[in-house]
Design a protein around this motif. Sequence first.
Motif, PDB file in Angstrom:
ATOM      1  N   ILE A 146       5.542 -36.356 -54.223  1.00 32.71           N
ATOM      2  CA  ILE A 146       6.848 -37.010 -54.391  1.00 32.71           C
ATOM      3  C   ILE A 146       6.902 -38.314 -53.595  1.00 32.71           C
ATOM      4  N   ASP A 147       6.606 -38.207 -52.294  1.00 40.19           N
ATOM      5  CA  ASP A 147       6.572 -39.393 -51.427  1.00 40.19           C
ATOM      6  C   ASP A 147       5.733 -39.063 -50.198  1.00 40.19           C
ATOM      7  N   PHE A 148       5.421 -40.081 -49.407  1.00 40.15           N
ATOM      8  CA  PHE A 148       4.667 -39.829 -48.172  1.00 40.15           C
ATOM      9  C   PHE A 148       4.773 -41.034 -47.246  1.00 40.15           C
ATOM     10  N   LYS A 149       4.427 -40.769 -45.987  1.00 37.64           N
ATOM     11  CA  LYS A 149       4.417 -41.819 -44.950  1.00 37.64           C
ATOM     12  C   LYS A 149       3.011 -41.919 -44.386  1.00 37.64           C
ATOM     13  N   ILE A 150       2.516 -43.144 -44.250  1.00 37.59           N
ATOM     14  CA  ILE A 150       1.223 -43.342 -43.605  1.00 37.59           C
ATOM     15  C   ILE A 150       1.340 -44.423 -42.535  1.00 37.59           C
ATOM     16  N   ILE A 201       5.545 -44.534 -49.392  1.00 42.43           N
ATOM     17  CA  ILE A 201       5.465 -44.759 -50.847  1.00 42.43           C
ATOM     18  C   ILE A 201       6.188 -43.614 -51.531  1.00 42.43           C
ATOM     19  N   ARG A 202       6.994 -43.986 -52.529  1.00 39.15           N
ATOM     20  CA  ARG A 202       7.778 -42.988 -53.256  1.00 39.15           C
ATOM     21  C   ARG A 202       7.435 -43.032 -54.746  1.00 39.15           C
ATOM     22  N   ASN A 203       7.083 -41.867 -55.282  1.00 43.47           N
ATOM     23  CA  ASN A 203       6.827 -41.735 -56.717  1.00 43.47           C
ATOM     24  C   ASN A 203       8.019 -41.116 -57.436  1.00 43.47           C
ATOM     25  N   PRO A 229       1.745 -31.797 -44.773  1.00 45.52           N
ATOM     26  CA  PRO A 229       3.081 -31.496 -45.324  1.00 45.52           C
ATOM     27  C   PRO A 229       4.213 -31.956 -44.398  1.00 45.52           C
ATOM     28  N   ASP A 230       3.870 -32.373 -43.152  1.00 45.74           N
ATOM     29  CA  ASP A 230       4.884 -32.987 -42.277  1.00 45.74           C
ATOM     30  C   ASP A 230       5.210 -34.396 -42.738  1.00 45.74           C
ATOM     31  N   THR A 231       4.256 -35.057 -43.365  1.00 47.83           N
ATOM     32  CA  THR A 231       4.406 -36.494 -43.663  1.00 47.83           C
ATOM     33  C   THR A 231       4.466 -36.795 -45.169  1.00 47.83           C
ATOM     34  N   CYS A 232       4.412 -35.735 -45.985  1.00 51.96           N
ATOM     35  CA  CYS A 232       4.476 -35.919 -47.444  1.00 51.96           C
ATOM     36  C   CYS A 232       5.571 -35.001 -47.995  1.00 51.96           C
ATOM     37  N   ARG A 233       6.148 -35.385 -49.124  1.00 56.54           N
ATOM     38  CA  ARG A 233       6.917 -34.403 -49.893  1.00 56.54           C
ATOM     39  C   ARG A 233       6.024 -33.926 -51.025  1.00 56.54           C
ATOM     40  N   LEU A 234       5.848 -32.609 -51.076  1.00 62.56           N
ATOM     41  CA  LEU A 234       4.947 -31.990 -52.049  1.00 62.56           C
ATOM     42  C   LEU A 234       5.722 -30.919 -52.801  1.00 62.56           C
ATOM     43  N   TYR A 259      11.708 -26.901 -43.407  1.00 59.08           N
ATOM     44  CA  TYR A 259      12.242 -26.891 -42.031  1.00 59.08           C
ATOM     45  C   TYR A 259      13.503 -27.756 -41.947  1.00 59.08           C
ATOM     46  N   ARG A 260      13.397 -29.004 -42.454  1.00 61.08           N
ATOM     47  CA  ARG A 260      14.545 -29.919 -42.380  1.00 61.08           C
ATOM     48  C   ARG A 260      15.780 -29.294 -43.010  1.00 61.08           C
ATOM     49  N   ARG A 261      15.575 -28.631 -44.174  1.00 59.81           N
ATOM     50  CA  ARG A 261      16.717 -28.122 -44.943  1.00 59.81           C
ATOM     51  C   ARG A 261      16.945 -26.627 -44.739  1.00 59.81           C
ATOM     52  N   LEU A 282       4.380 -49.547 -37.941  1.00 60.28           N
ATOM     53  CA  LEU A 282       5.071 -49.467 -39.228  1.00 60.28           C
ATOM     54  C   LEU A 282       4.868 -48.088 -39.824  1.00 60.28           C
ATOM     55  N   GLU A 283       5.939 -47.498 -40.339  1.00 59.86           N
ATOM     56  CA  GLU A 283       5.780 -46.313 -41.172  1.00 59.86           C
ATOM     57  C   GLU A 283       5.803 -46.841 -42.596  1.00 59.86           C
ATOM     58  N   VAL A 284       4.680 -46.718 -43.253  1.00 59.06           N
ATOM     59  CA  VAL A 284       4.574 -47.212 -44.622  1.00 59.06           C
ATOM     60  C   VAL A 284       4.841 -46.027 -45.551  1.00 59.06           C
ATOM     61  N   GLY A 319      14.994 -37.450 -50.520  1.00 62.74           N
ATOM     62  CA  GLY A 319      15.289 -37.739 -49.117  1.00 62.74           C
ATOM     63  C   GLY A 319      16.211 -38.927 -48.917  1.00 62.74           C
ATOM     64  N   SER A 320      15.848 -39.787 -47.962  1.00 59.97           N
ATOM     65  CA  SER A 320      16.735 -40.897 -47.575  1.00 59.97           C
ATOM     66  C   SER A 320      16.920 -41.894 -48.724  1.00 59.97           C
ATOM     67  N   PHE A 321      15.898 -42.030 -49.586  1.00 60.15           N
ATOM     68  CA  PHE A 321      15.979 -42.945 -50.736  1.00 60.15           C
ATOM     69  C   PHE A 321      17.051 -42.456 -51.709  1.00 60.15           C
TER      70      PHE A 321
HETATM   71  N1  UDP Z   1       8.373 -39.347 -43.091  1.00 63.62           N
HETATM   72  C1  UDP Z   1       7.547 -39.095 -42.009  1.00 63.62           C
HETATM   73  N2  UDP Z   1       7.972 -39.421 -40.759  1.00 63.62           N
HETATM   74  C2  UDP Z   1       9.191 -39.990 -40.532  1.00 63.62           C
HETATM   75  C3  UDP Z   1      10.038 -40.244 -41.639  1.00 63.62           C
HETATM   76  C4  UDP Z   1       9.599 -39.913 -42.905  1.00 63.62           C
HETATM   77  O1  UDP Z   1       6.437 -38.590 -42.182  1.00 63.62           O
HETATM   78  O2  UDP Z   1       9.514 -40.270 -39.362  1.00 63.62           O
HETATM   79  C5  UDP Z   1       7.928 -39.002 -44.456  1.00 63.62           C
HETATM   80  C6  UDP Z   1       8.713 -37.840 -45.045  1.00 63.62           C
HETATM   81  O3  UDP Z   1       8.062 -36.622 -44.797  1.00 63.62           O
HETATM   82  C7  UDP Z   1       8.734 -38.178 -46.514  1.00 63.62           C
HETATM   83  C8  UDP Z   1       8.676 -39.713 -46.566  1.00 63.62           C
HETATM   84  O4  UDP Z   1       8.191 -40.121 -45.302  1.00 63.62           O
HETATM   85  O5  UDP Z   1       7.559 -37.673 -47.129  1.00 63.62           O
HETATM   86  C9  UDP Z   1      10.016 -40.331 -46.847  1.00 63.62           C
HETATM   87  O6  UDP Z   1      10.954 -39.819 -45.934  1.00 63.62           O
HETATM   88  P1  UDP Z   1      12.519 -40.207 -46.038  1.00 63.62           P
HETATM   89  O7  UDP Z   1      12.684 -41.667 -45.812  1.00 63.62           O
HETATM   90  O8  UDP Z   1      13.045 -39.683 -47.309  1.00 63.62           O
HETATM   91  O9  UDP Z   1      13.163 -39.537 -44.775  1.00 63.62           O
HETATM   92  P2  UDP Z   1      13.725 -38.089 -44.520  1.00 63.62           P
HETATM   93  O10 UDP Z   1      14.818 -37.852 -45.480  1.00 63.62           O
HETATM   94  O11 UDP Z   1      12.561 -37.193 -44.684  1.00 63.62           O
HETATM   95  O12 UDP Z   1      14.151 -38.191 -43.089  1.00 63.62           O
END
Ligand code: UDP
Length: 239
Positions: free
Chosen positions: A175-179, A94-96, A197-202, A216-218, A90-92, A100-102
């Motif tokens: 902003i948000d992060f994945k754990i 949390i968004r504050n 910073p790969d797994t969080c938005r800061l 990088y993404r953008r 599971l990618e958990v 991104g995708s939200f």
């Molecule tokens: N995220 C991640 N690995 C993934 C997908 C997302 O670490 O495979 C992190 C991402 O960096 C962000 C948060 O989870 O901090 C929410 O990501 P989002 O769903 O907005 O996806 P994105 O637009 O980054 O693809």
Amino acid sequence: MIRNDVLLYEGKAKKLFKTDDPKVLRVEYLDQATALNGGRKDIVEGKASLNNQITSLIFKQIKQNGIQNHFIRKISKHEQLVEMLEIIPLEVVIRNVSAGSFANRLAILEGKILDYPVLEFYYKDDHLDDPLINDDHVKIMNIATEQEITFIKHEAHRINKVLIELFSEVGIRLIDFKIEFGRRADGTIILADEITPDTCRLWDDKTKDHLDKDVYRRKLGDMIPVYQEVLIRLEKVFN
Ligand code: UDP
Ligand code: ADP
């Protein structure tokens, strides 16, 4: 040092190796950045060392705040030892703050502060493109039990509180992060993987500059100076 550890897994950001101790893994961070589920891939020299240093510092720090996790110790600039776990797929997230995708999926303006932290589960499966799933999906697919889901959610919210505080001390808004979480042999669940910073938005508190993988993404600029900035700020306060 020459090591002959057996490679267990090579991912997009890290390699996992067995060690002499069956309960311990060696994690090697890679100088690689990916986006679009590996569809875009680049060599980024220096990223491995920065992410290894950042996640080591954070995992050490949050442990002192009562968050159990897999981190044992950093053994070189780009390597660390961790407790071997059975990862729960599971990618958990949390968004504050909306981003991104939200922000895209729900048309909620990026940057809107959410009234309370929003927790999401994504099923970790590259072939399915990590779909968003709910508690019933988690249970029906035997990913985790009801009791485990309750624990994971509670722990994720606790981690969010600790991370918000930690980053705010260095002028950064989380902003948000994945754990990710994993199970020990005795069934207990602890935090695993990485917090970087790969797994969080800061975002910088004042300028709102992106201090994370969105550069990088953008295609907003170089990752290295930005990740360096995060590390320098954290080291100033926490080392
Ligand atoms: N995220 C991640 N690995 C993934 C997908 C997302 O670490 O495979 C992190 C991402 O960096 C962000 C948060 O989870 O901090 C929410 O990501 P989002 O769903 O907005 O996806 P994105 O637009 O980054 O693809
Ligand atoms: P990906 O698999 O998405 O390409 P990585 O390159 O970061 O990502 O790969 C690291 C892998 O290691 C991930 O699949 C993660 O779930 C797994 N992992 C993280 N911590 C542990 C741990 N303590 N024990 C076992 N596996 C872990």
